[in-house]
Design an enzyme around this catalytic site. Structure first.
Site, PDB file in Angstrom:
ATOM      1  N   CYS A   2       4.331 -14.008  37.265  1.00 14.25           N
ATOM      2  CA  CYS A   2       4.304 -14.917  38.422  1.00 14.25           C
ATOM      3  C   CYS A   2       3.363 -14.336  39.477  1.00 14.25           C
ATOM      4  O   CYS A   2       2.964 -13.194  39.414  1.00 14.25           O
ATOM      5  CB  CYS A   2       5.702 -15.035  39.015  1.00 14.25           C
ATOM      6  SG  CYS A   2       6.921 -15.569  37.821  1.00 14.25           S
ATOM      7  N   ARG A  27      -1.545 -17.030  37.546  1.00 15.50           N
ATOM      8  CA  ARG A  27      -0.452 -16.200  37.013  1.00 15.50           C
ATOM      9  C   ARG A  27       0.787 -17.019  36.728  1.00 15.50           C
ATOM     10  O   ARG A  27       1.751 -16.534  36.122  1.00 15.50           O
ATOM     11  CB  ARG A  27      -0.093 -15.083  38.001  1.00 15.50           C
ATOM     12  CG  ARG A  27      -1.194 -14.098  38.293  1.00 15.50           C
ATOM     13  CD  ARG A  27      -0.742 -13.070  39.333  1.00 15.50           C
ATOM     14  NE  ARG A  27       0.381 -12.287  38.840  1.00 15.50           N
ATOM     15  CZ  ARG A  27       0.225 -11.179  38.116  1.00 15.50           C
ATOM     16  NH1 ARG A  27      -0.984 -10.764  37.816  1.00 15.50           N
ATOM     17  NH2 ARG A  27       1.262 -10.512  37.671  1.00 15.50           N
ATOM     18  N   TRP A  75       5.908 -18.599  36.806  1.00 17.40           N
ATOM     19  CA  TRP A  75       5.772 -18.842  35.373  1.00 17.40           C
ATOM     20  C   TRP A  75       7.188 -18.669  34.838  1.00 17.40           C
ATOM     21  O   TRP A  75       7.671 -17.541  34.691  1.00 17.40           O
ATOM     22  CB  TRP A  75       4.805 -17.863  34.735  1.00 17.40           C
ATOM     23  CG  TRP A  75       4.654 -18.084  33.265  1.00 17.40           C
ATOM     24  CD1 TRP A  75       5.285 -17.405  32.257  1.00 17.40           C
ATOM     25  CD2 TRP A  75       3.860 -19.076  32.625  1.00 17.40           C
ATOM     26  NE1 TRP A  75       4.928 -17.911  31.037  1.00 17.40           N
ATOM     27  CE2 TRP A  75       4.053 -18.936  31.218  1.00 17.40           C
ATOM     28  CE3 TRP A  75       3.007 -20.060  33.064  1.00 17.40           C
ATOM     29  CZ2 TRP A  75       3.421 -19.758  30.281  1.00 17.40           C
ATOM     30  CZ3 TRP A  75       2.361 -20.874  32.143  1.00 17.40           C
ATOM     31  CH2 TRP A  75       2.580 -20.725  30.771  1.00 17.40           C
ATOM     32  N   ASN A 101       9.018 -11.257  40.087  1.00 23.83           N
ATOM     33  CA  ASN A 101       8.192 -11.391  38.885  1.00 23.83           C
ATOM     34  C   ASN A 101       8.788 -10.438  37.868  1.00 23.83           C
ATOM     35  O   ASN A 101       8.996  -9.262  38.148  1.00 23.83           O
ATOM     36  CB  ASN A 101       6.740 -11.006  39.185  1.00 23.83           C
ATOM     37  CG  ASN A 101       5.876 -11.044  37.921  1.00 23.83           C
ATOM     38  OD1 ASN A 101       6.214 -11.755  36.981  1.00 23.83           O
ATOM     39  ND2 ASN A 101       4.809 -10.285  37.913  1.00 23.83           N
ATOM     40  N   GLY A 102       9.125 -10.943  36.682  1.00 27.21           N
ATOM     41  CA  GLY A 102       9.662 -10.073  35.634  1.00 27.21           C
ATOM     42  C   GLY A 102      10.875 -10.698  34.969  1.00 27.21           C
ATOM     43  O   GLY A 102      11.104 -11.904  35.058  1.00 27.21           O
ATOM     44  N   GLU A 485      -6.917 -15.671  10.810  1.00 24.45           N
ATOM     45  CA  GLU A 485      -6.973 -15.680  12.275  1.00 24.45           C
ATOM     46  C   GLU A 485      -8.297 -15.121  12.777  1.00 24.45           C
ATOM     47  O   GLU A 485      -8.909 -15.657  13.707  1.00 24.45           O
ATOM     48  CB  GLU A 485      -5.795 -14.894  12.854  1.00 24.45           C
ATOM     49  CG  GLU A 485      -5.785 -14.732  14.353  1.00 24.45           C
ATOM     50  CD  GLU A 485      -5.730 -16.041  15.132  1.00 24.45           C
ATOM     51  OE1 GLU A 485      -5.490 -17.110  14.517  1.00 24.45           O
ATOM     52  OE2 GLU A 485      -5.970 -16.004  16.356  1.00 24.45           O
ATOM     53  N   LYS A 489     -10.931 -17.249  15.157  1.00 26.49           N
ATOM     54  CA  LYS A 489     -11.445 -16.736  16.441  1.00 26.49           C
ATOM     55  C   LYS A 489     -12.969 -16.818  16.476  1.00 26.49           C
ATOM     56  O   LYS A 489     -13.570 -17.215  17.471  1.00 26.49           O
ATOM     57  CB  LYS A 489     -10.968 -15.302  16.632  1.00 26.49           C
ATOM     58  CG  LYS A 489      -9.493 -15.214  17.028  1.00 26.49           C
ATOM     59  CD  LYS A 489      -9.315 -15.564  18.476  1.00 26.49           C
ATOM     60  CE  LYS A 489      -7.991 -16.067  18.900  1.00 26.49           C
ATOM     61  NZ  LYS A 489      -7.464 -17.209  18.218  1.00 26.49           N
ATOM     62  N   GLU A 492     -14.142 -20.522  16.723  1.00 29.25           N
ATOM     63  CA  GLU A 492     -13.907 -21.235  17.996  1.00 29.25           C
ATOM     64  C   GLU A 492     -14.657 -20.595  19.160  1.00 29.25           C
ATOM     65  O   GLU A 492     -14.873 -21.236  20.180  1.00 29.25           O
ATOM     66  CB  GLU A 492     -12.421 -21.339  18.302  1.00 29.25           C
ATOM     67  CG  GLU A 492     -11.693 -20.045  18.546  1.00 29.25           C
ATOM     68  CD  GLU A 492     -10.214 -20.282  18.900  1.00 29.25           C
ATOM     69  OE1 GLU A 492      -9.885 -21.319  19.489  1.00 29.25           O
ATOM     70  OE2 GLU A 492      -9.410 -19.415  18.577  1.00 29.25           O
ATOM     71  N   HIS A 508     -12.176 -16.157  -7.864  1.00 36.92           N
ATOM     72  CA  HIS A 508     -11.978 -17.550  -8.299  1.00 36.92           C
ATOM     73  C   HIS A 508     -12.957 -18.497  -7.640  1.00 36.92           C
ATOM     74  O   HIS A 508     -12.705 -19.701  -7.560  1.00 36.92           O
ATOM     75  CB  HIS A 508     -10.530 -17.962  -8.009  1.00 36.92           C
ATOM     76  CG  HIS A 508      -9.530 -17.117  -8.727  1.00 36.92           C
ATOM     77  ND1 HIS A 508      -9.328 -17.177 -10.087  1.00 36.92           N
ATOM     78  CD2 HIS A 508      -8.720 -16.128  -8.271  1.00 36.92           C
ATOM     79  CE1 HIS A 508      -8.406 -16.294 -10.444  1.00 36.92           C
ATOM     80  NE2 HIS A 508      -8.009 -15.634  -9.364  1.00 36.92           N
ATOM     81  N   LYS A 611      -7.035 -26.149  25.799  1.00 36.48           N
ATOM     82  CA  LYS A 611      -5.975 -25.141  25.661  1.00 36.48           C
ATOM     83  C   LYS A 611      -4.739 -25.755  25.001  1.00 36.48           C
ATOM     84  O   LYS A 611      -4.058 -25.112  24.238  1.00 36.48           O
ATOM     85  CB  LYS A 611      -5.606 -24.557  27.020  1.00 36.48           C
ATOM     86  CG  LYS A 611      -4.578 -23.428  26.960  1.00 36.48           C
ATOM     87  CD  LYS A 611      -5.062 -22.278  26.107  1.00 36.48           C
ATOM     88  CE  LYS A 611      -4.020 -21.202  25.918  1.00 36.48           C
ATOM     89  NZ  LYS A 611      -4.423 -20.204  24.902  1.00 36.48           N
TER      90      LYS A 611
END
Ligand code: AGP
Length: 616
Positions: A2, A27, A75, A101-102, A485, A489, A492, A508, A611
């Site tokens: 946050c 944040r 957040w 925050n936490g 993955e 990356k 994109e 193969h 996003k």
């Protein structure tokens, strides 16, 4: 993660605090609030939604004039993004306002204690308990807010940055930190507190970095810092050399690199508070009963993109621990193949945003077939967890860059916790076995941190390869989803052809792609795991090398068998087989980011991408 601001000085506090929150909105942005001390009372406004919603509220219902105040942009972790759950939280007597925050791990027992004492709680948050405990501590310490904060912190477990003000004290703002960021801004006749320097760098570049378990009091005249026992401590002064924009990125060039570097903390936060005082796993919003979970005879994971790759990794672990068959499905394909789903199926929807339409539609389909649903999600209160029976939040904090990094590692962690929880409930693993795996997982933040030492050499390699037309990625076992993955990356971010394969598939067909100079990234399994897997991928390296490939090898420290077949070796720490994706993925994230940067691309906002893909 946050955004937190505190101010005391000669300026209008509201103006300074709101401006600071604007700089910190990256944040967290699901609700916001401010509190000022006006004479003998607190004046508080808070509102769900973006900061603009709070500013609209302040426009119609202005705060009292004051030169001391605190502000927060949230957040959400505990409790959805609502007005009631927005910070600041105020004690029952209205005298103390606190922002946080936490994650307070023992908040449930503190809530129970307060309720038993007759306190009426007005939110679902962990933070609110602090406001009540602070206020109830004040009388015994003569109203000394810093002393009350020290007493309160000694009762809290977990990660927290707390900032508080008390009615009728217009001179001091008090804060405390453990495992969560807090910096002090030093002005002339004014001082600042914030989650990071971007909140006050417009007013001062002189700052203090606070250490662990410290309480700080700021007044117009100065700053006092102690440990939680009240012993005075010195803080490390520094001068901020970043501008506000760079400060939002923590001094990194891009949000993506900032988020790559946040991964050790994100993995730690994803693991935080998951083990109860009895040593057993506790998953806070697992609203599926033990009997529900014992009836499960099949698991279907639905997800897209990187989240899908996290599901592929999780399959190996969940099947290994629970012996329940796991199908991992591309959400966009799932409901069109007439899947076999019933009331003994557990559908796990993995989604960072919680709003991906492909995943949401697949989830709805599975539930229509009678399946129980569990969401693994990073965004509290988003649609997918709201439409699931249970949820496991990943606590990665806001992921701003479109390319998913810390969300991926924390999705794997969360999926592993689900697997271990199922094994615990169904008796597939003994308690000591589960505890042993949890101890290995607790070592992962440090292991991920050590991989960050490879950033420089990987960046150099990416620059060297920036002109290649294509890169291939191969892996075996849990290294296969890592190969997928790594290829995603690169696609994109560098807008180039890249493809991941199961290494055993090369012969193969794909080996026809190999010719002189083709870069092949090889994700090598540990030789301590399944020896045949390691031996076979060594053979694969020989096969591609013999045809001219340039091998870039991700291998664990000490594995010397790869040396004769590697043009480049990127070392990762030795970790248990099922945890290797947590370390072997990181160099591939850095590689793609560096390749994109070398090509001059916008790393945080790659072309054509969003996003959160909220259309099918
Ligand atoms: C990954 O780097 C991409 N940003 C994309 O594949 C993403 O993982 C996918 O769209 C799923 O998003 P979600 O996790 O928010 O559901």
């Amino acid at each position: 993660m946050c955004g937190i601001v505190g101010y005391v000085g000669e300026k209008q506090a509201l103006e300074v605090v709101v401006e600071g929150l604007r700089k910190l909105e990256y944040r967290g942005y699901d609700s916001a609030g401010v509190a000022v001390v006006s004479g003998d009372h607190l004046d508080v406004r808070k509102k769900a939604g973006k900061l603009a919603n709070l500013e609209s509220l302040l426009g119609t219902d202005p705060l009292a004039s004051s030169t001391i105040g605190i502000g927060h942009t949230r957040w959400a972790t505990h409790g959805g993004p609502t007005d009631a759950n927005a910070h600041p939280h105020v004690s029952e007597d209205g005298r103390v306002a606190v922002i946080h925050n936490g994650i307070i791990e023992n908040f449930a027992e503190l809530r129970a204690e307060l309720t038993a004492a007759g306190v009426t709680l007005s939110s679902e948050t962990d933070t609110e308990v602090v406001a009540h405990i602070l206020a109830r501590s004040l009388p015994a310490v003569g109203g000394d807010l810093a002393e009350a904060m020290r007493h309160t912190c000694q009762r809290l477990e977990g990660a927290f940055t707390l900032v508080a003000v008390v009615a009728d004290d217009t001179d001091v703002v008090v804060a405390a930190r453990r495992n969560s960021p807090l910096v002090v801004g030093l002005g002339q006749g004014e001082n600042f507190l914030a989650s990071d320097v971007s909140a006050f760098v417009a007013y001062t570049r002189e700052a203090l970095e606070l250490g662990q378990d410290q309480v700080v009091s700021i007044t117009r005249e100065g700053v006092t810092i102690t440990d939680f026992d009240g012993v005075a401590v010195e803080a490390k002064p520094f001068t901020v050399t970043w501008d506000a924009a760079a400060a939002e990125k923590g001094g990194h060039d891009t949000f993506m690199m900032k988020e790559i570097y946040e991964q050790p903390k994100s993995v730690a936060d994803a693991l935080r508070g998951r083990v109860g005082t009895d040593g057993r796993l506790q998953l806070d919003e697992m609203r599926l009963s033990d009997s529900d979970l014992r009836e499960i005879d099949k698991i279907v994971v639905i997800a897209c993109g990187t989240a899908y790759h996290a599901g592929l990794v999780a399959k190996y672990a969940i099947e290994h621990w629970t012996r329940i068959p796991v199908d991992v499905e591309l959400a966009s394909e799932f409901r069109y193949r007439d899947p076999i789903v019933d009331d003994r199926t557990l559908t796990i929807a993995i989604s960072q945003s919680g709003e991906t339409m492909d995943t949401l539609m697949a989830l709805r389909y599975a539930r229509e077939q009678g399946s129980k649903a569990l969401a693994i999600c990073n965004t509290v209160g988003s649609t997918i967890p709201r439409e699931s029976d249970a949820v496991l939040y990943t606590y990665a904090g806001p992921e701003i860059a479109v390319a998913s990094t810390k969300a991926f590692l924390t999705q794997i962690i969360a999926a592993y916790l689900v697997g271990l929880y199922l094994a615990q409930v169904r008796g597939n693993m003994f308690g000591d076995e589960i505890a042993s795996v949890m101890r290995d997982l607790q070592d992962m933040p440090q292991a991920v941190d050590r991989v960050l030492d490879t950033v420089e050499p990987v960046t150099e390699l990416a620059r060297e390869l920036a002109a290649v037309p294509s890169v291939l990625f191969i892996g075996r076992h849990v290294g296969y989803p890592v190969a997928l993955e790594g290829a995603l990356k690169l696609k994109e971010l560098a807008y180039m052809h890249a493809e991941g394969f199961a290494a055993g598939e090369l012969k193969h067909g794909p080996i026809a792609l190999i010719e002189e100079g083709v870069p092949v990234v090889v994700v090598v399994p540990s030789p301590r795991g399944r020896a045949t897997l390691h031996d076979k991928i060594i053979s694969n390296m020989q096969e591609v090398r013999a045809r001219g490939a340039r091998t870039i090898v991700i291998a664990e420290e000490g594995d010397e068998t790869v040396v004769p077949y590697a043009d480049h070796i990127i070392r990762v720490p030795v970790v248990p087989t099922l945890m290797q994706p947590l370390v072997s993925t990181v160099p591939l994230q850095v590689f793609a980011c560096a390749m994109a940067t070398a090509k001059g691309h916008d790393v945080d906002q790659p072309r054509n991408l969003a996003k959160s893909v909220t259309v099918e």
